[in-house]
Design an enzyme around this catalytic site. Structure first.
Site, PDB file in Angstrom:
ATOM      1  N   ASP A  31       0.830  -1.214   0.000  1.00  0.00           N
ATOM      2  CA  ASP A  31       0.000   0.000   0.000  1.00  0.00           C
ATOM      3  C   ASP A  31       0.859   1.257   0.000  1.00  0.00           C
ATOM      4  O   ASP A  31       1.983   1.245   0.504  1.00  0.00           O
ATOM      5  CB  ASP A  31      -0.915  -0.030   1.244  1.00  0.00           C
ATOM      6  CG  ASP A  31      -2.081   0.929   1.122  1.00  0.00           C
ATOM      7  OD1 ASP A  31      -2.370   1.411  -0.007  1.00  0.00           O
ATOM      8  OD2 ASP A  31      -2.719   1.212   2.152  1.00  0.00           O
ATOM      9  N   GLY A  32       0.304   2.327  -0.549  1.00  0.00           N
ATOM     10  CA  GLY A  32       0.965   3.634  -0.467  1.00  0.00           C
ATOM     11  C   GLY A  32       1.523   4.161  -1.788  1.00  0.00           C
ATOM     12  O   GLY A  32       2.224   5.171  -1.795  1.00  0.00           O
ATOM     13  N   ASN A  33       1.202   3.496  -2.892  1.00  0.00           N
ATOM     14  CA  ASN A  33       1.709   3.964  -4.192  1.00  0.00           C
ATOM     15  C   ASN A  33       1.211   5.367  -4.521  1.00  0.00           C
ATOM     16  O   ASN A  33       1.960   6.204  -5.026  1.00  0.00           O
ATOM     17  CB  ASN A  33       1.248   3.028  -5.317  1.00  0.00           C
ATOM     18  CG  ASN A  33       1.807   1.633  -5.179  1.00  0.00           C
ATOM     19  OD1 ASN A  33       2.690   1.390  -4.351  1.00  0.00           O
ATOM     20  ND2 ASN A  33       1.287   0.702  -5.976  1.00  0.00           N
ATOM     21  N   TRP A  36       2.929   7.976  -2.398  1.00  0.00           N
ATOM     22  CA  TRP A  36       4.326   8.132  -2.842  1.00  0.00           C
ATOM     23  C   TRP A  36       4.372   9.097  -4.031  1.00  0.00           C
ATOM     24  O   TRP A  36       5.221   9.992  -4.087  1.00  0.00           O
ATOM     25  CB  TRP A  36       4.878   6.763  -3.241  1.00  0.00           C
ATOM     26  CG  TRP A  36       6.332   6.747  -3.605  1.00  0.00           C
ATOM     27  CD1 TRP A  36       7.382   6.477  -2.777  1.00  0.00           C
ATOM     28  CD2 TRP A  36       6.892   7.001  -4.906  1.00  0.00           C
ATOM     29  NE1 TRP A  36       8.563   6.552  -3.477  1.00  0.00           N
ATOM     30  CE2 TRP A  36       8.291   6.875  -4.784  1.00  0.00           C
ATOM     31  CE3 TRP A  36       6.352   7.330  -6.144  1.00  0.00           C
ATOM     32  CZ2 TRP A  36       9.151   7.057  -5.854  1.00  0.00           C
ATOM     33  CZ3 TRP A  36       7.208   7.519  -7.220  1.00  0.00           C
ATOM     34  CH2 TRP A  36       8.591   7.378  -7.074  1.00  0.00           C
ATOM     35  N   HIS A  48       2.371   3.487  -8.980  1.00  0.00           N
ATOM     36  CA  HIS A  48       2.111   2.062  -9.246  1.00  0.00           C
ATOM     37  C   HIS A  48       3.286   1.452 -10.033  1.00  0.00           C
ATOM     38  O   HIS A  48       3.687   0.322  -9.788  1.00  0.00           O
ATOM     39  CB  HIS A  48       0.809   1.897 -10.026  1.00  0.00           C
ATOM     40  CG  HIS A  48      -0.416   2.314  -9.255  1.00  0.00           C
ATOM     41  ND1 HIS A  48      -0.613   1.961  -7.939  1.00  0.00           N
ATOM     42  CD2 HIS A  48      -1.504   3.059  -9.606  1.00  0.00           C
ATOM     43  CE1 HIS A  48      -1.765   2.468  -7.511  1.00  0.00           C
ATOM     44  NE2 HIS A  48      -2.319   3.145  -8.498  1.00  0.00           N
ATOM     45  N   GLU A  78     -12.438  -4.610  -4.278  1.00  0.00           N
ATOM     46  CA  GLU A  78     -12.989  -3.260  -4.106  1.00  0.00           C
ATOM     47  C   GLU A  78     -12.237  -2.220  -4.930  1.00  0.00           C
ATOM     48  O   GLU A  78     -12.712  -1.086  -5.087  1.00  0.00           O
ATOM     49  CB  GLU A  78     -12.949  -2.867  -2.622  1.00  0.00           C
ATOM     50  CG  GLU A  78     -13.958  -3.617  -1.742  1.00  0.00           C
ATOM     51  CD  GLU A  78     -13.581  -5.081  -1.478  1.00  0.00           C
ATOM     52  OE1 GLU A  78     -12.372  -5.379  -1.355  1.00  0.00           O
ATOM     53  OE2 GLU A  78     -14.493  -5.937  -1.429  1.00  0.00           O
ATOM     54  N   TRP A  80     -11.942  -2.006  -7.977  1.00  0.00           N
ATOM     55  CA  TRP A  80     -12.662  -1.638  -9.208  1.00  0.00           C
ATOM     56  C   TRP A  80     -13.377  -0.303  -9.057  1.00  0.00           C
ATOM     57  O   TRP A  80     -13.779   0.299 -10.049  1.00  0.00           O
ATOM     58  CB  TRP A  80     -13.702  -2.706  -9.578  1.00  0.00           C
ATOM     59  CG  TRP A  80     -13.114  -4.025  -9.950  1.00  0.00           C
ATOM     60  CD1 TRP A  80     -13.103  -5.158  -9.184  1.00  0.00           C
ATOM     61  CD2 TRP A  80     -12.448  -4.372 -11.172  1.00  0.00           C
ATOM     62  NE1 TRP A  80     -12.473  -6.173  -9.843  1.00  0.00           N
ATOM     63  CE2 TRP A  80     -12.063  -5.722 -11.071  1.00  0.00           C
ATOM     64  CE3 TRP A  80     -12.143  -3.668 -12.344  1.00  0.00           C
ATOM     65  CZ2 TRP A  80     -11.390  -6.392 -12.079  1.00  0.00           C
ATOM     66  CZ3 TRP A  80     -11.462  -4.327 -13.358  1.00  0.00           C
ATOM     67  CH2 TRP A  80     -11.092  -5.679 -13.220  1.00  0.00           C
ATOM     68  N   ARG A  82     -12.137   2.393  -8.200  1.00  0.00           N
ATOM     69  CA  ARG A  82     -11.231   3.511  -8.504  1.00  0.00           C
ATOM     70  C   ARG A  82     -11.540   4.085  -9.891  1.00  0.00           C
ATOM     71  O   ARG A  82     -12.202   3.430 -10.699  1.00  0.00           O
ATOM     72  CB  ARG A  82      -9.780   3.035  -8.427  1.00  0.00           C
ATOM     73  CG  ARG A  82      -9.420   2.630  -7.018  1.00  0.00           C
ATOM     74  CD  ARG A  82      -7.952   2.371  -6.860  1.00  0.00           C
ATOM     75  NE  ARG A  82      -7.655   2.044  -5.478  1.00  0.00           N
ATOM     76  CZ  ARG A  82      -6.468   2.147  -4.902  1.00  0.00           C
ATOM     77  NH1 ARG A  82      -5.450   2.567  -5.621  1.00  0.00           N
ATOM     78  NH2 ARG A  82      -6.296   1.836  -3.639  1.00  0.00           N
ATOM     79  N   LEU A 142      10.588 -20.600  -4.536  1.00  0.00           N
ATOM     80  CA  LEU A 142       9.584 -19.706  -3.952  1.00  0.00           C
ATOM     81  C   LEU A 142       8.230 -19.861  -4.650  1.00  0.00           C
ATOM     82  O   LEU A 142       8.153 -19.888  -5.878  1.00  0.00           O
ATOM     83  CB  LEU A 142      10.051 -18.246  -4.111  1.00  0.00           C
ATOM     84  CG  LEU A 142       9.020 -17.176  -3.732  1.00  0.00           C
ATOM     85  CD1 LEU A 142       8.847 -17.090  -2.217  1.00  0.00           C
ATOM     86  CD2 LEU A 142       9.418 -15.807  -4.291  1.00  0.00           C
TER      87      LEU A 142
END
Ligand code: IPE
Ligand code: IPE
Ligand code: MG
Length: 261
Positions: A31-33, A36, A48, A78, A80, A82, A142
């Site tokens: 979170d936080g793009n 930023w 992003h 959720e 979508w 945006r 991984l």
């Protein structure tokens, strides 16, 4: 109860192939793009875009640290809501990530799994997701789990609906439904629950990320905005995780020894 049910989550953890003292499964709410980008008077898309670079760094670090499972929250059910241009920017970045990085991830023995609702996705996305999973299916390094179009409540509801249909059709006995039967209907079937969940950007909520699976996860919240996240941040979160004492509803190890003596 069968044998697998009787094993404590800790015992399950000890038998995995993760590096010593490293959580088997780390989840990240990236979170936080937007913030930023706003701090730099840049469009949100730029945040992003830089977020994808942080993801690459983090995957590399997770491989080096021998983390077995890394689940990243890339787009929620959720999200979508945006603005359409932000949504299409995010879709474009996912497509580019898979097209550009799939070969590299594959050569690093990374297995990709995508969790979330596939129905209703743009037509050029579904097949890409399936390809990423198919190409890397037999890899043993991984496991990179991408939560895309994922919502935890939706996942639980879908599982409940599937079980209700099976019960109504007489295929299962409702009284026999237990956690294991239920988990088999979740997107995460076969993946151990996250040990550690990290959320960047200072927000302290789960925003519909793995609500069932996070029942006993440890949470680390960091103020770092996702595009600035790096190997050091991941290592710090793991350090914090190591200082935690997980009890899974039991008693602390020292207290248990005292009771026994
Ligand atoms: C996380 O960054 C990326 C997604 C949710 C897709 P945000 O876009 O939520 O960034 P903030 O929270 O607005 O800063
Ligand atoms: C959660 O972040 C979803 C992802 C990181 C993909 P959001 O930015 O959408 O969450 P809220 O709206 O702040 O709770
Ligand atoms: Mg956000």
């Amino acid at each position: 109860m069968d044998e697998a049910d009787k094993r404590s989550p800790l015992a399950a953890r000890e038998t995995t192939r993760a590096g010593a003292d490293v959580p088997t499964h780390v989840g990240i709410i990236m979170d936080g793009n937007g913030r930023w980008a706003a701090q730099r008077s840049l469009p949100r898309f730029e945040g992003h875009r830089r977020g994808v670079e942080a993801l690459r760094r983090t995957v590399r670090a997770a491989i080096d640290l021998r983390i077995a499972y890394l689940t990243v929250y890339s787009f929620s059910s959720e999200n979508w809501t945006r603005p359409p241009d932000e949504v299409s920017g995010l879709m474009g970045l996912l497509k580019r990530f898979i097209r550009n990085d799939l070969a590299d991830l594959h050569s690093n023995n990374v297995r990709i799994r995508i969790i979330g609702e596939r129905a209703g996705l743009p037509l050029d996305i579904g097949p890409l997701l399936t390809e990423a999973e198919d190409v890397t299916r037999d890899n043993t390094g991984l496991s990179l789990v991408i939560a895309f179009n994922y919502g935890g409540r939706q996942e639980i509801l879908a599982a409940a609906r599937a079980l209700a249909l099976d019960a109504a059709a007489g295929r299962i006995d409702p009284a026999a439904i237990d956690a294991r039967t239920f988990e088999r209907r979740l997107f995460t079937t076969g993946i151990p629950d996250p040990d550690l969940i990290i959320r960047t950007s200072g927000e302290q909520r789960i925003s519909n990320f793995l609500p069932w699976q996070a029942a006993y996860s440890e949470f680390v919240f960091t103020p770092v905005l996702w595009p600035d996240f790096d190997r050091g941040c991941l290592e710090q979160a793991i350090e914090e995780f190591r200082r935690r004492e997980r009890r899974f509803g039991g008693v602390a190890v020292a207290a248990a020894q005292k009771t026994a003596s």
